[in-house]
Write a protein that holds these residues in place. Sequence first.
Motif, PDB file in Angstrom:
ATOM      1  N   ILE A   1       0.826  -1.181   0.000  1.00 60.69           N
ATOM      2  CA  ILE A   1       0.000   0.000   0.000  1.00 60.69           C
ATOM      3  C   ILE A   1       0.880   1.257   0.000  1.00 60.69           C
ATOM      4  O   ILE A   1       0.529   2.253  -0.645  1.00 60.69           O
ATOM      5  N   GLY A   2       1.950   1.290   0.739  1.00 63.23           N
ATOM      6  CA  GLY A   2       2.847   2.429   0.798  1.00 63.23           C
ATOM      7  C   GLY A   2       3.437   2.755  -0.568  1.00 63.23           C
ATOM      8  O   GLY A   2       3.566   3.920  -0.958  1.00 63.23           O
ATOM      9  N   ILE A   3       3.803   1.690  -1.307  1.00 62.56           N
ATOM     10  CA  ILE A   3       4.367   1.908  -2.641  1.00 62.56           C
ATOM     11  C   ILE A   3       3.284   2.461  -3.560  1.00 62.56           C
ATOM     12  O   ILE A   3       3.541   3.343  -4.375  1.00 62.56           O
ATOM     13  N   LEU A   4       2.073   1.964  -3.408  1.00 59.55           N
ATOM     14  CA  LEU A   4       0.963   2.442  -4.223  1.00 59.55           C
ATOM     15  C   LEU A   4       0.677   3.918  -3.935  1.00 59.55           C
ATOM     16  O   LEU A   4       0.470   4.712  -4.847  1.00 59.55           O
ATOM     17  N   VAL A   5       0.686   4.304  -2.667  1.00 55.84           N
ATOM     18  CA  VAL A   5       0.445   5.694  -2.279  1.00 55.84           C
ATOM     19  C   VAL A   5       1.557   6.578  -2.837  1.00 55.84           C
ATOM     20  O   VAL A   5       1.308   7.658  -3.371  1.00 55.84           O
ATOM     21  N   ILE A   6       2.808   6.121  -2.715  1.00 59.27           N
ATOM     22  CA  ILE A   6       3.936   6.893  -3.236  1.00 59.27           C
ATOM     23  C   ILE A   6       3.816   6.998  -4.756  1.00 59.27           C
ATOM     24  O   ILE A   6       4.039   8.063  -5.338  1.00 59.27           O
ATOM     25  N   GLY A   7       3.441   5.932  -5.423  1.00 52.96           N
ATOM     26  CA  GLY A   7       3.272   5.942  -6.881  1.00 52.96           C
ATOM     27  C   GLY A   7       2.176   6.919  -7.313  1.00 52.96           C
ATOM     28  O   GLY A   7       2.329   7.676  -8.280  1.00 52.96           O
ATOM     29  N   VAL A   8       1.041   6.897  -6.592  1.00 50.77           N
ATOM     30  CA  VAL A   8      -0.058   7.815  -6.906  1.00 50.77           C
ATOM     31  C   VAL A   8       0.393   9.253  -6.665  1.00 50.77           C
ATOM     32  O   VAL A   8       0.130  10.148  -7.463  1.00 50.77           O
ATOM     33  N   TRP A   9       1.096   9.473  -5.552  1.00 47.46           N
ATOM     34  CA  TRP A   9       1.565  10.828  -5.226  1.00 47.46           C
ATOM     35  C   TRP A   9       2.542  11.338  -6.282  1.00 47.46           C
ATOM     36  O   TRP A   9       2.440  12.475  -6.736  1.00 47.46           O
ATOM     37  N   VAL A  10       3.495  10.503  -6.710  1.00 46.11           N
ATOM     38  CA  VAL A  10       4.460  10.902  -7.740  1.00 46.11           C
ATOM     39  C   VAL A  10       3.735  11.193  -9.049  1.00 46.11           C
ATOM     40  O   VAL A  10       4.016  12.192  -9.733  1.00 46.11           O
ATOM     41  N   THR A  11       2.792  10.336  -9.405  1.00 49.02           N
ATOM     42  CA  THR A  11       2.043  10.531 -10.644  1.00 49.02           C
ATOM     43  C   THR A  11       1.224  11.821 -10.585  1.00 49.02           C
ATOM     44  O   THR A  11       1.227  12.616 -11.537  1.00 49.02           O
TER      45      THR A  11
END
Length: 181
Positions: A1-11
């Motif tokens: 989930i943390g990687i997904l949140v970071i990915g969404v935030w970067v995007t």
Amino acid sequence: IGILVIGVWVTQNRLIFKPLALVKLKLEQFAQGDIQQTIQIRTNDEIGGFLRSLQCFIDYIKGFSDATQKMANGDFTFRVDVKSDRDVLGCAFKTMSFNLSGLIHQLEINAQDLVSAATEIASSSEQMSRGAQNQSQQMLQVAAAVQEMTATIVESSKNAGDASDVSKSASAQATNGGQIV
């Protein structure tokens, strides 16, 4: 989930927040009168569409700025393109440039009329000056003729006086001669 949140935030940061921050900066510069703005559009999504619309608006205002600069330099040969029947600024600007062109044309006509009138006045003044000179010369000629006539009258009067004296003397001698005889 943390990687997904970071990915969404970067995007989101790359696709939404950075372009919006750039738009904010460009709009602030635009609001300060710096209309030489160009927005680089790298996407075809809603953000890219928004940026294209904003660039069209900036280009629209640049067109009026260019026309205004030409007017300031005395060039009224530019053309204002009205974008639609709801383009209030375009219609007003087109009407203003038409009216200014008409006003300048009328000023040119008035200036030509003024030059023509000044030329006529100068010509009339020159003719009046020549007439005054002619009258002055004629008055001098009349004065000289009157002076000559006065001298002639004085001379004639003197001659008449002399003739009267001679006549009286002759009459007296004739009377003396008649008494002697």
